[in-house]
Scaffold this motif. Structure first.
Motif, short mmCIF file in Angstrom:
data_model
loop_
_atom_site.label_atom_id
_atom_site.label_comp_id
_atom_site.label_asym_id
_atom_site.label_seq_id
_atom_site.Cartn_x
_atom_site.Cartn_y
_atom_site.Cartn_z
N TYR A 107 -112.06 -13.67 14.50
CA TYR A 107 -111.90 -12.64 13.49
C TYR A 107 -113.05 -12.74 12.49
O TYR A 107 -113.52 -13.82 12.18
CB TYR A 107 -110.60 -12.82 12.70
N TYR B 18 -110.93 -6.80 6.40
CA TYR B 18 -111.04 -7.02 7.84
C TYR B 18 -112.22 -6.23 8.39
O TYR B 18 -112.44 -5.08 8.02
CB TYR B 18 -109.74 -6.59 8.53
N ILE C 272 -113.59 -6.94 12.13
CA ILE C 272 -113.47 -6.79 13.57
C ILE C 272 -112.89 -8.07 14.14
O ILE C 272 -112.91 -9.12 13.49
CB ILE C 272 -114.86 -6.49 14.17
N HIS C 273 -112.35 -8.01 15.33
CA HIS C 273 -111.95 -9.22 16.01
C HIS C 273 -112.05 -9.03 17.51
O HIS C 273 -112.11 -7.89 18.01
CB HIS C 273 -110.55 -9.68 15.60
N GLU D 124 -116.97 -6.43 21.23
CA GLU D 124 -116.23 -5.36 20.58
C GLU D 124 -117.13 -4.61 19.61
O GLU D 124 -118.05 -5.19 19.04
CB GLU D 124 -115.03 -5.93 19.80
N THR D 125 -116.84 -3.34 19.44
CA THR D 125 -117.58 -2.52 18.48
C THR D 125 -116.62 -1.58 17.79
O THR D 125 -115.71 -1.03 18.42
CB THR D 125 -118.67 -1.68 19.20
N ASN D 126 -116.80 -1.42 16.49
CA ASN D 126 -116.06 -0.39 15.75
C ASN D 126 -117.03 0.28 14.78
O ASN D 126 -118.26 0.07 14.87
CB ASN D 126 -114.82 -0.96 15.06
N SER E 157 -120.45 -4.74 15.27
CA SER E 157 -120.26 -5.17 16.64
C SER E 157 -120.05 -6.68 16.65
O SER E 157 -120.60 -7.39 15.80
CB SER E 157 -121.49 -4.82 17.51
N LEU F 275 -121.78 -11.60 14.63
CA LEU F 275 -121.39 -10.33 14.03
C LEU F 275 -122.66 -9.55 13.74
O LEU F 275 -123.58 -10.08 13.13
CB LEU F 275 -120.61 -10.55 12.74
N PRO G 23 -105.10 -2.90 13.69
CA PRO G 23 -106.07 -3.70 14.44
C PRO G 23 -106.02 -5.17 14.08
O PRO G 23 -106.38 -6.02 14.88
CB PRO G 23 -107.41 -3.08 14.05
N ASP G 24 -105.59 -5.47 12.87
CA ASP G 24 -105.43 -6.84 12.44
C ASP G 24 -103.97 -7.05 12.07
O ASP G 24 -103.18 -6.11 12.10
CB ASP G 24 -106.33 -7.15 11.24
#
Lengths: 109, 116
Positions: A34, A46, A48-49, A55-57, A61, A73, B102-103
């Motif tokens: 995380y 938060y 990403i995890h 993973e990418t949001n 990434s 990250l 998501p978390d």
């Protein structure tokens, strides 16, 4: 809990990609990686995890090595507002969040 | 999205008085909430886990009689700093457990406590 090691501080030029590394060599199979960040005098946010796949949001990434012992990250185009302390944490999904010292990222104009 | 609020955002009190800080989950129910403390230039330190309807679980070294936690409903946990002293001056942050995003942990904005 598995522990993580991060550089104490990093600088990044505005508009460039910020790559923040994290080592977690003792991560166990059911633990996720995380990332959170904390802008000065605010609560953590938060980012990403991930478990083992990249993973990418909309924010960042996350690249996790195949052996899962480290991750990076990536903030693709850092802005001044990305200046913050970034925390890499490994935990199972429903575990409490234990913070380490994190990396202080300074985005420089 | 999951929103967690804290009240007050800042509080100044005299030494020896008690201060109550509220943590609310605004759009979800949280059976578990967590309380953290952060001193200047340091990381967040977990103080305790607050469970709705039961006693809080305190981390080692945290005085349960000093930091009273009440989680009386699924949307509210309170932290009371009793007989506050200047060394209790800190940034107090709560988080709430919500397992549909998501978390699973959503953090409040923090409360700055200054004890004179």
């Amino acid at each position: 809990d598995a522990k993580t090691t991060q550089p104490t501080s990093m600088d990044c030029a505005e508009g460039r990609a910020a790559n923040l590394p994290c080592n977690h060599s003792t991560i166990s199979g059911n633990e996720y990686v995380y990332w959170y960040r904390q802008i000065h005098s605010q609560g953590p946010q938060y980012i990403i995890h991930g478990l083992k796949n990249n993973e990418t949001n909309e924010m960042a990434s996350l690249i996790i090595t195949e052996d899962r012992k480290s991750s990076t990250l990536i903030l693709p185009h850092a802005t001044l507002r990305d200046t913050a302390v970034y925390y890499c944490i490994v935990r199972s999904s429903y575990d409490k969040v234990i913070f380490g010292p994190g990396t202080s990222l300074s985005v420089i104009p | 999205g999951a929103v967690v609020s804290q009240h007050p955002s800042r509080v100044i009190c005299k030494s020896g008085t008690s201060v109550k800080i509220e943590c609310r989950s605004l759009d979800f129910q949280a059976t578990t909430m967590f309380w953290y403390r952060q001193f200047p230039k340091q990381s967040l330190m977990l103080m305790a886990t607050s469970n709705e309807g039961s006693k809080a679980t305190y981390e080692q070294g945290v005085e349960k009689d000093k930091f009273l936690i009440n989680h009386a409903s699924l949307t509210l946990s309170t932290l009371t700093v009793t007989s506050a002293h200047p060394e209790d001056s800190s940034f107090y942050i709560c988080s709430a457990d919500w397992r549909q995003g998501p978390d699973t942990q959503y953090f409040g904005p923090g409360t700055r406590l200054t004890v004179l």
